[in-house]
Design a protein around this motif. Structure first.
Motif, short mmCIF file in Angstrom:
data_model
loop_
_atom_site.label_atom_id
_atom_site.label_comp_id
_atom_site.label_asym_id
_atom_site.label_seq_id
_atom_site.Cartn_x
_atom_site.Cartn_y
_atom_site.Cartn_z
N GLY A 26 32.35 77.65 21.67
CA GLY A 26 31.69 77.11 20.47
C GLY A 26 32.57 77.17 19.24
O GLY A 26 33.78 77.05 19.33
N ARG A 27 31.92 77.43 18.09
CA ARG A 27 32.64 77.34 16.83
C ARG A 27 33.32 78.66 16.43
O ARG A 27 34.52 78.70 16.17
N SER A 71 31.55 71.22 17.90
CA SER A 71 31.76 72.32 16.96
C SER A 71 33.10 73.01 17.20
O SER A 71 33.76 73.46 16.26
N GLU A 74 35.70 70.63 15.64
CA GLU A 74 35.63 70.62 14.18
C GLU A 74 36.20 71.90 13.60
O GLU A 74 36.96 71.87 12.64
N GLU A 75 35.84 73.02 14.21
CA GLU A 75 36.33 74.29 13.68
C GLU A 75 37.84 74.44 13.88
O GLU A 75 38.54 74.99 13.03
N TYR A 110 37.02 64.44 12.01
CA TYR A 110 36.75 65.80 11.52
C TYR A 110 37.79 66.20 10.47
O TYR A 110 37.45 66.79 9.44
N GLU B 134 24.73 66.35 19.11
CA GLU B 134 23.85 67.52 18.94
C GLU B 134 23.66 68.22 20.28
O GLU B 134 23.69 69.45 20.37
N ASN B 137 26.81 70.01 21.21
CA ASN B 137 26.95 71.22 20.41
C ASN B 137 26.11 72.34 20.97
O ASN B 137 26.56 73.49 21.10
N ASP B 141 28.26 75.30 22.43
CA ASP B 141 28.26 76.54 21.64
C ASP B 141 27.72 77.72 22.43
O ASP B 141 28.02 78.87 22.11
#
Lengths: 118, 180
Positions: A26-27, A71, A74-75, A110, B134, B137, B141
């Protein structure tokens, strides 16, 4: 073959699947392993500095992974743009993703959004 | 033994047929000169009509084929989305396989976004991309925490259903079946 040798000479390469993980997460680091924040801080940012100091281009190859959460991307790349605050970042980095071609445009968006929000 | 029609046989048949027709014409020409008489403007009119018809039919056929290609991509997506693996995630789920499958969806959605807007509404595609991002994500995540994802079934399923509905809408629009 000759062309590949030439490319390696003028580029510093990152292969996310070999240098980081085949299953990026994830981020943030707090969310779990192989996050975008971890990739940026431990690999992308140091390699970017190395490339610019050596006046070489940085090539980031995203093939061989099992997909990317938006995410994460983007991060990693948006986060790098925010950290460097540099309009030329997209000129300095070559992105390669034959497995999922749309990823390259998403990363560029991004980065652009991150720079525009400064 | 079955007789197989070869290109040479077909050519011979065509030549024989043409010679037959020409011989009929030459035999009956003198008795029906007005039937075979034709002026140059009529020839041109017929020629233009034939060419125009062929081009128009070809263009309509091409457009129909292009729509079919787009429809096939949409149907591939819809068929994939019927698989419950996209929203029923358990501790036994193979993460790599799931992520790989999600990438296939991502690629197909990207193909739609590169299609000429003459055929599909790009606002619909933008909507699908937004909902799918979405979804990506949420899965991406928490891919290292499958227990979290197993509790997110409702939310994952909702996003999948929204994408599926929009794809159905796009199919109706492609073939001009939506009420204006």
């Amino acid at each position: 073959m000759g062309n590949n040798l030439l490319r390696r000479d003028i580029m510093i390469e990152i292969f996310i699947s070999k240098d980081f993980s085949t299953t990026p997460g994830g981020r943030y680091i707090k969310e779990g392993p192989y996050s975008g924040e971890e990739f940026r801080e431990n690999i992308l940012y140091p390699k970017y500095l190395e490339a610019t100091e050596a006046k070489k281009k940085l090539s980031v190859n995203l093939d061989g992974c099992f997909g990317f959460a938006p995410s994460f991307l983007e991060e990693s790349f948006g986060g790098l743009a925010r950290k460097l605050n540099n309009n030329k970042i997209l000129n300095d980095i070559e992105l390669v993703c034959n497995d999922e071609p749309g990823v390259v445009d998403r990363i560029k968006n991004y980065v652009s959004n991150a720079l525009n929000k400064r | 033994m079955k007789f197989k029609l070869k290109p040479l046989h077909i050519l011979i048949l065509i030549v024989v047929f043409v010679l037959f027709v020409l011989s009929l014409i030459s035999i009956h020409y003198n008795s029906a000169k007005t039937f075979f008489g034709i002026n140059i403007s009529s020839v041109l009119s017929i020629g233009v009509t034939i060419v125009f018809s062929v081009v128009l039919v070809q263009s309509l056929t091409d457009e129909r084929k292009q729509k079919e290609v787009i429809d096939n991509i949409i149907m591939d997506l819809k068929l994939s989305l019927t698989d419950k693996k996209y929203y029923i995630i358990t501790g036994e789920t193979d993460k790599d396989s799931l992520l790989d499958s999600i990438r296939v969806l991502a690629n197909n959605i990207d193909y739609l976004s590169n299609v000429n807007s003459k055929f599909i509404n790009q606002n619909d595609v933008a909507y699908i991309k937004h909902i799918f991002e979405e979804y990506q994500n949420l899965v991406g995540d928490h891919i290292t925490d499958l227990s979290y994802l197993s509790k997110s079934k409702k939310e994952l399923e909702r996003k999948i259903n929204l994408i599926d509905s929009k794809l159905t809408n796009m199919r109706l629009e492609i073939y001009g079946m939506k009420k204006q």
